[in-house]
Scaffold this motif. Structure first.
Motif, PDB file in Angstrom:
ATOM      1  N   PRO A  44      36.341  37.353  52.817  1.00 51.90           N
ATOM      2  CA  PRO A  44      37.412  38.011  52.064  1.00 51.90           C
ATOM      3  C   PRO A  44      37.279  37.745  50.562  1.00 51.90           C
ATOM      4  O   PRO A  44      37.103  36.615  50.131  1.00 51.90           O
ATOM      5  CB  PRO A  44      38.680  37.348  52.601  1.00 51.90           C
ATOM      6  CG  PRO A  44      38.298  36.695  53.867  1.00 51.90           C
ATOM      7  CD  PRO A  44      36.837  36.372  53.771  1.00 51.90           C
ATOM      8  N   ASN A  45      37.293  38.810  49.811  1.00 53.34           N
ATOM      9  CA  ASN A  45      37.282  38.751  48.346  1.00 53.34           C
ATOM     10  C   ASN A  45      37.923  40.073  47.941  1.00 53.34           C
ATOM     11  O   ASN A  45      37.233  41.010  47.570  1.00 53.34           O
ATOM     12  CB  ASN A  45      35.844  38.618  47.827  1.00 53.34           C
ATOM     13  CG  ASN A  45      35.783  38.588  46.312  1.00 53.34           C
ATOM     14  OD1 ASN A  45      36.805  38.520  45.639  1.00 53.34           O
ATOM     15  ND2 ASN A  45      34.582  38.654  45.776  1.00 53.34           N
ATOM     16  N   PRO A  46      39.257  40.155  48.086  1.00 51.45           N
ATOM     17  CA  PRO A  46      39.926  41.453  48.032  1.00 51.45           C
ATOM     18  C   PRO A  46      39.641  42.246  46.766  1.00 51.45           C
ATOM     19  O   PRO A  46      39.596  41.695  45.674  1.00 51.45           O
ATOM     20  CB  PRO A  46      41.407  41.086  48.105  1.00 51.45           C
ATOM     21  CG  PRO A  46      41.461  39.688  48.620  1.00 51.45           C
ATOM     22  CD  PRO A  46      40.176  39.030  48.248  1.00 51.45           C
ATOM     23  N   VAL A  47      39.414  43.536  46.971  1.00 55.02           N
ATOM     24  CA  VAL A  47      39.286  44.477  45.855  1.00 55.02           C
ATOM     25  C   VAL A  47      40.358  45.546  46.111  1.00 55.02           C
ATOM     26  O   VAL A  47      40.055  46.644  46.580  1.00 55.02           O
ATOM     27  CB  VAL A  47      37.875  45.128  45.822  1.00 55.02           C
ATOM     28  CG1 VAL A  47      37.678  45.898  44.520  1.00 55.02           C
ATOM     29  CG2 VAL A  47      36.783  44.090  46.002  1.00 55.02           C
ATOM     30  N   PRO A  48      41.639  45.186  45.866  1.00 56.17           N
ATOM     31  CA  PRO A  48      42.701  46.137  46.199  1.00 56.17           C
ATOM     32  C   PRO A  48      42.616  47.378  45.323  1.00 56.17           C
ATOM     33  O   PRO A  48      42.243  47.287  44.150  1.00 56.17           O
ATOM     34  CB  PRO A  48      43.997  45.360  45.911  1.00 56.17           C
ATOM     35  CG  PRO A  48      43.603  44.130  45.179  1.00 56.17           C
ATOM     36  CD  PRO A  48      42.130  43.958  45.254  1.00 56.17           C
ATOM     37  N   VAL A  49      42.939  48.521  45.900  1.00 56.57           N
ATOM     38  CA  VAL A  49      42.832  49.766  45.144  1.00 56.57           C
ATOM     39  C   VAL A  49      44.146  50.014  44.396  1.00 56.57           C
ATOM     40  O   VAL A  49      45.227  49.674  44.893  1.00 56.57           O
ATOM     41  CB  VAL A  49      42.485  50.943  46.093  1.00 56.57           C
ATOM     42  CG1 VAL A  49      43.664  51.380  46.941  1.00 56.57           C
ATOM     43  CG2 VAL A  49      41.923  52.133  45.318  1.00 56.57           C
ATOM     44  N   ASP A  50      44.029  50.591  43.225  1.00 62.61           N
ATOM     45  CA  ASP A  50      45.201  51.022  42.469  1.00 62.61           C
ATOM     46  C   ASP A  50      45.763  52.270  43.163  1.00 62.61           C
ATOM     47  O   ASP A  50      45.011  53.198  43.479  1.00 62.61           O
ATOM     48  CB  ASP A  50      44.737  51.335  41.044  1.00 62.61           C
ATOM     49  CG  ASP A  50      45.830  51.953  40.215  1.00 62.61           C
ATOM     50  OD1 ASP A  50      46.648  51.200  39.715  1.00 62.61           O
ATOM     51  OD2 ASP A  50      45.863  53.209  40.099  1.00 62.61           O
ATOM     52  N   ALA A  51      47.096  52.286  43.419  1.00 63.91           N
ATOM     53  CA  ALA A  51      47.696  53.367  44.221  1.00 63.91           C
ATOM     54  C   ALA A  51      47.469  54.738  43.583  1.00 63.91           C
ATOM     55  O   ALA A  51      47.130  55.712  44.274  1.00 63.91           O
ATOM     56  CB  ALA A  51      49.184  53.110  44.409  1.00 63.91           C
TER      57      ALA A  51
END
Ligand SMILES: Cc1cc2nc3c(=O)[nH]c(=O)nc-3n(C[C@H](O)[C@H](O)[C@H](O)COP(=O)(O)O)c2cc1C
Length: 345
Positions: free
Chosen positions: A76-83
């Motif tokens: 895990p090395n989150p790359v969350p997306v911008d909504a």
């Protein structure tokens, strides 16, 4: 012939300084891992994207036939997306979805690929080696594997990552150049993609880490394997070179594309998964690479129905045709022959 030096790989029972790299999403099968072991090559089961149950089943299938294998996980090395960026990219993808009759998800789906459950599985029933990509797990996780008798290998893409992995006590690092097919395992996907070969990366990393270095990326000939070994690598990891082997689970449209003269080059793109990955250049990568935001696994899930529909239609245009820079050397031949050829045997 390239010989295996005494060290980690020989302790694991390998005889050749070549490794069948993990390839999630279908190409790595239990058959491919077992076939690689028949010529004394360590092969990796690809744990990414699979449910823990499917992973357990694949380990069971491989273990019944060989002990020369490892398991690879996405750390895990989150790359969350911008909504907002997700919405804009979804809109840009819609004409492609319409072309194949695919339904795109409305909302981003974030997950950690069942990390905890996969760790529990592998700690309860230890395998000879685990490798991690995308990020470095906590030191206590690395130690827990080592206490369980499992060797820990970490994919790194720079000298700084290699030094951090070594400081955390891993048993080996995979020095992966961006010439590699599929995902580039960088821990900082927003950074620029350097032009560096596997041999150059090994030469940068070997002097600063105390552990063995395995090379990966663009290695598809015995000459390139010899070159990374001469740069200090203990072994060469190969992925793309095995994609056309009968034991691989590569999609038929992907196989045809790899053999076709219609493709002239590979590109690094985040358009399929929201993380940089190398694929054959297509009309889709040309159109969508500039529009793609970072966001893993949200973009992977967003494009999954589109890629499925394109594959079902037998149309490679919108498929993630993962390929390293050495793709022209991928041949339709048994994996054992490919691996022996790469080792110069
Ligand atoms: C189809 C495909 C899937 C891949 N999946 C994974 C994966 O699940 N985990 C991983 O650590 N690396 C993955 N990789 C990268 C390989 O493990 C390896 O680093 C790479 O294939 C080496 O470069 P090459 O393709 O030029 O031989 C993948 C590569 C390909 C081509």
């Amino acid at each position: 012939m390239s010989r295996l030096r005494p060290g980690l790989l020989s302790e694991l029972g390998a005889q050749l300084p070549v490794i069948a790299a993990p390839m999630a999403g279908g190409p790595t099968t239990a058959e491919l891992v077992v076939a690689s072991s028949t010529v004394g090559t360590l092969g990796f089961i690809a744990g990414g994207y699979k449910t823990p149950d499917r992973l357990a089943d694949e380990i069971h299938q491989v273990r019944a036939r060989t002990e020369l294998f490892g398991v690879n996980l996405f750390a895990p090395n989150p790359v969350p997306v911008d909504a907002e960026a997700f919405g804009a990219y979804r809109t840009a993808l819609q004409p492609w979805a319409d072309r194949y009759g695919a339904e795109l998800p409305q909302q981003p789906q974030e997950d950690d690929d069942a990390w905890d459950a996969k760790l529990q599985l592998l700690l309860k029933d230890p395998v000879p080696v685990v490798s991690f990509t995308f990020g470095l797990p906590p030191q206590q996780t690395i130690r827990a594997f080592q206490r369980a008798g499992t060797r820990v290998v970490q994919t790194v893409t720079s000298r700084a990552e290699a030094q951090q992995a070594a400081a955390a006590g891993v048993d080996a690092v995979v020095a992966q150049s961006p010439c590699a097919g599929g995902h580039w395992g960088t821990w900082s996907p927003g950074g620029s993609v350097p032009s560096i070969t596997a041999a150059q990366l090994v030469a940068e990393i070997s002097p600063v880490v105390p552990c063995p270095v395995w090379a990966a990326g663009g290695l598809a000939t015995s000459h390139s394997v010899r070159e990374v070994l001469a740069s200090g690598a203990e072994a060469a990891c190969v992925g793309t070179a095995l994609l056309r082997c009968p034991e691989a689970g590569t999609q038929p449209a992907h196989r045809r594309a790899l053999a076709s003269a219609a493709y002239a080059e590979t590109v690094v793109t985040s358009a399929f998964s929201g993380r940089p990955a190398r694929a054959l250049r297509t009309e889709f990568t040309d159109a969508m690479t500039p529009a793609a935001p970072l966001g893993f696994p949200a973009l992977h899930h967003l494009t999954t129905p589109l890629r499925r529909a394109a594959a079902a239609a037998g149309d490679p245009t919108a498929l993630n045709l993962w390929a390293g820079t050495g793709w022209r050397h991928a041949a339709e031949e048994p994996a054992a022959d490919a691996l022996r050829r790469l080792a110069g045997a």
